[in-house]
Scaffold this active site. Structure first.
Site, mmCIF file in Angstrom:
data_model
loop_
_atom_site.group_PDB
_atom_site.id
_atom_site.type_symbol
_atom_site.label_atom_id
_atom_site.label_comp_id
_atom_site.label_asym_id
_atom_site.label_seq_id
_atom_site.Cartn_x
_atom_site.Cartn_y
_atom_site.Cartn_z
ATOM 1 N N ASP A 1 0.868 -1.169 0.000
ATOM 2 C CA ASP A 1 0.000 0.000 0.000
ATOM 3 C C ASP A 1 0.911 1.226 0.000
ATOM 4 O O ASP A 1 2.090 1.148 0.341
ATOM 5 C CB ASP A 1 -0.958 -0.001 1.202
HETATM 6 C C1 BGC Z 1 -5.039 3.256 -0.041
HETATM 7 C C2 BGC Z 1 -5.189 2.308 -1.219
HETATM 8 C C3 BGC Z 1 -5.013 3.048 -2.511
HETATM 9 C C4 BGC Z 1 -3.664 3.758 -2.508
HETATM 10 C C5 BGC Z 1 -3.418 4.584 -3.745
HETATM 11 C C6 BGC Z 1 -3.763 4.072 -0.132
HETATM 12 O O1 BGC Z 1 -3.757 5.089 0.815
HETATM 13 O O2 BGC Z 1 -5.058 2.536 1.165
HETATM 14 O O3 BGC Z 1 -6.439 1.711 -1.182
HETATM 15 O O4 BGC Z 1 -5.137 2.198 -3.599
HETATM 16 O O5 BGC Z 1 -3.595 4.644 -1.405
HETATM 17 O O6 BGC Z 1 -4.252 5.682 -3.756
#
Ligand code: BGC
Length: 765
Positions: A227
């Protein structure tokens, strides 16, 4: 060139740079390797206008905003989920995106979870099946997906540091199966790890989750990514087979990793395996673009979004047939509430936010359908948020309510109370201003329906009983306005069923005692009893049960049949159910099948959802649905065995329209083919000896020599001895016997005899 050949041409530095994002949203782009662009979902394609930013604050390109995943799960319609995937794929092509960072399949442990609206359900089968259909819809059309957030990411409190403390059986039965189903049924190109730790290990470094379960057990050969900003130790993550750290390029980390590889802290073979997977992803992404079309039918995507809104809308109550509005009996309708003119289409912020390219306003759509035949009045009725009760508006609403034939109140969670990524919710009640308004209006005009707009369950203390008709409209995406208008007038029949339980009070929720956690840990002490599994077992009546949802028509469940009454756990059984639309309007019913183990040696839920199907039925029409059940549907996860075990015995099969509305049931006998090899030790208790064929003979003989007091025919003696170890039995009843016998030697002999007879290995304690 073949992937293996490309691998040989890359320097170590080039390979390492592939293990990091190229930018905020890109991967690849090293040497001649093309870039792959990934952007967020799940509710629409969120491509930042400036691709170097997160887009969360800077803005995104417009795209179709679909209803939230909670609403999609409430459709229980895999065909529709597949169409959503297909529409998203088309928009990804339009925006030159290769992978959509979606869907999230984390289980909704508590209604307070800030990202619940982005997740499907409290039930792993429902979440897994809808997710698979959605993923297939995208990938069959050339666009990759990123299944997220692996794993046990169930609230936002201390989201980047907290450790979810979950026992293995609970992980296997509740928190992992949605990932497992999606991996096995739809093979997502990417799996994204979660921010949190699981049992003390960061997710992207977690050997059990990554190396053991995902890679070895589920055979996942796709790419794993972190993530955004989650990685703290790139080396450990690499050892756990995390392929890409996002975002990138994080040059200083790249240099450090190169050094660590050169120092031999990780084999280059591990790097090569990751790079190979990344190159395979690049190839898929390039191939996928061949499916790019020349024309894009955004209007069609809008219709798909509308259908999801129609089928995901849940008619919670409809006393006195308040709904649908009947044109022939209605001259005037009062619509109250800002949500009717300024609908909330999704969560407030974060990665799941979508800029809709078009928006249907509920009030306008209601007026369109009403035409000249019905006069539609509108008042705000309340301010957006407490304490801003709007006295004047409220009085106006109450005065008008008396004069019209019907009132529709649009209520819901105001934007100020945000359901968004990054923090949890604090309230589950509507603001007082809205509750007061509802109560006053209903008092004046009993012919009132309330339409709710929220991302996850509300509690409804003090008002829900007064309201005859209630609709859960969720955050219904850009087409929600037309969907709700059609439902209110009966042009569409709502067929949504709750994908999560609505508790009567928040302190009834199974996670209540341990949420949100403390000292860096959140203990999932409720174990497997998440959502309806808990309410059912504790016999606590929720406000609205899992799977609940009414229709404008009625369904009767006519028969249930199994094709075999006795099977072993390697065999399958077919369960057929006949359901009829016994009402006057066409409609769809979600037939749900739950399994119950009648007699289990381990604690199990009263009902576990195993199968479901949505059927479309015309008035009077009946259809037969057949479900096939396999071993896994009867099994629990046996930690000792490290596998799924079915216990021999009778299983109930319950079929109905919700977990609390079981209409038919039958039973089937399943025989386990697993021989449980018990290893006897001095700690083995009498009941274990008695349960074992060889053990029983040996121990009965021994007890007969030990003492005359031990009359094993006597119920009380038997009950007393059951939980005693053999050394305890000797010391309690064999003092005399010990005058002439060596107790330790005799015990050793007993254990050797039984383990030998059972061909199990002796264990020293
Ligand atoms: C989120 C993800 C997301 C990623 C890119 C993260 O903060 O938890 O779900 O895909 O950011 O935006």
């Amino acid at each position: 060139m073949k992937i293996d050949e490309i691998l040989l041409t890359l320097t170590l530095e080039e390979k390492v740079s592939l293990l990091f994002g190229k930018g905020m949203w890109e991967i690849g782009g090293v040497s001649d390797i093309p870039e792959v662009i990934m952007v967020d979902g799940p509710h629409g394609v969120r491509k930042p206008i400036d691709i170097n930013t997160t887009g969360i604050f800077e803005g995104n390109h417009p795209a179709t905003a679909f209803p939230i995943l909670g609403a999609l799960a409430s459709t229980w319609n895999v065909v529709l989920a597949n169409q959503v995937g297909e529409s998203l794929a088309n928009e990804c092509h339009y925006y030159d995106v290769h992978v959509l960072l979606a869907p999230g399949v984390n289980i909704k442990r508590t209604p307070l979870g800030g990202r619940n609206f982005e997740y499907f359900s409290e039930d792993p089968i429902l979440a897994g099946e809808i997710a698979s259909a959605y993923i297939n819809g995208l990938q069959e059309n050339g666009i990759g997906t990123s299944l997220k957030h692996y794993a046990a990411n169930n609230s936002e409190f201390e989201r980047m540091t907290i450790s979810s403390e979950v026992d293995e059986r609970t992980l296997r039965e509740i928190y992992l199966p949605a990932f497992e189903i999606a991996v096995k049924k739809s093979n997502p190109w990417i799996v994204m790890t979660s921010y949190n730790k699981v049992n003390g290990y960061r997710s992207e470094e977690n050997p059990l989750l990554m190396n053991h379960i995902l890679r070895n057990e589920w055979n996942y050969n796709g790419v794993t990514i972190s993530d955004w900003g989650a990685v703290t130790n790139r080396l450990k993550a690499l050892q756990a087979t995390l392929d890409i750290e996002m975002p990138g390029p994080s040059l200083s980390r790249q240099k450090q990793l190169v050094k660590q590889i050169r120092n031999g802290e990780v084999y280059e073979a591990v790097v090569n395996a990751s790079v190979k997977r990344i190159l395979e992803l690049v190839v898929k992404a390039i191939q996928g673009k061949k499916m790019k079309k020349n024309a894009y039918d955004f209007d069609h995507h809008h219709l798909v979004a509308k259908q999801v809104a129609v089928e995901g809308t849940v008619l919670l109550k409809n006393d006195n047939d308040v709904l649908p509005i009947k044109k022939e009996k209605t001259k005037s309708v009062l619509v109250i509430g800002k949500h009717a003119i300024n609908p909330r289409i999704g969560g407030k912020g974060g990665s799941a936010m979508v800029t809709p390219y078009r928006l249907d306003i509920p009030l306008e759509k209601i007026k369109e359908i009403a035409g000249d035949e019905i006069t539609i009045h509108y008042v705000d009725g309340y301010n957006d948020y407490d304490p801003g009760e709007n006295e004047m508006n409220q009085q106006e609403a109450i005065a008008l309510a008396k004069q019209v034939d019907k009132v529709i109140i649009f209520a819901g969670i105001p934007e100020e109370l945000e359901e968004a990524e990054g923090f949890d919710k604090e309230v589950t009640e509507l603001p007082n201003s809205q509750i007061n308004l509802i109560l006053s209006v209903v008092q004046e005009q009993p012919d009132t329906a309330v339409v709710l707009s929220n991302g996850s369950p509300l509690t409804m203390t003090g008002w829900v009983d007064q309201v005859p008709a209630l609709i859960e409209g969720w955050f219904a995406g850009q087409a929600g306005g037309s969907a709700i208008a059609e439902i209110l007038f009966g042009l569409a029949n709502p067929s949504g069923k709750l994908s999560e339980t609505f508790p009567e009070h928040m302190d009834h929720n199974p996670a209540h005692l341990t949420y949100p956690g403390e000292n860096g840990k959140v203990h999932y002490h409720e174990g497997i009893f998440v959502g309806y599994r808990y309410y059912d077992k504790k016999n606590i009546k929720p406000l609205f049960p899992f799977g609940h949802g009414l229709s404008y028509t009625e369904f009767s469940y006519e028969s249930i049949q199994v094709n075999k009454e006795v099977i072993n756990d390697n065999e399958t059984v077919e369960v057929s159910v006949k359901v009829r639309n016994s009402g006057a309007m066409a409609g769809k019913e979600v037939v749900q099948l739950y399994v119950n183990d009648q007699d289990s040696s381990v604690i199990r839920p009263v009902k576990e959802l195993k199968k479901f199907e949505k059927v479309n039925l015309h008035p009077g029409e009946a259809k037969q649905i057949t479900f096939t059940l396999t071993k896994r549907d009867f099994a629990y996860y046996d930690v000792e065995l490290q596998g799924w075990r079915v216990e021999t015995g009778l299983f109930n099969l319950f079929v109905g329209g919700s977990v609390a509305d079981i209409r038919l049931s039958t039973a089937i006998h399943v025989t386990s083919t697993e021989v449980k090899k018990r290893v006897f030790t001095p700690r083995s208790v009498t009941k274990e000896w008695l349960q074992d064929e060889n053990g029983k003979k040996i121990i009965m003989d021994f007890f007969a020599q030990l003492s005359d007091e031990l009359n094993m025919e006597d119920e009380y003696t038997l009950s007393f001895l059951r939980e005693c170890t053999i050394p305890a039995v000797i010391s309690l009843f064999g003092q005399k016997w010990m005058d002439n016998n060596n107790a330790d030697a005799a015990l050793d002999q007993l254990i050797d005899r039984v383990n030998h007879a059972n061909k199990t290995v002796k264990v020293d304690f």
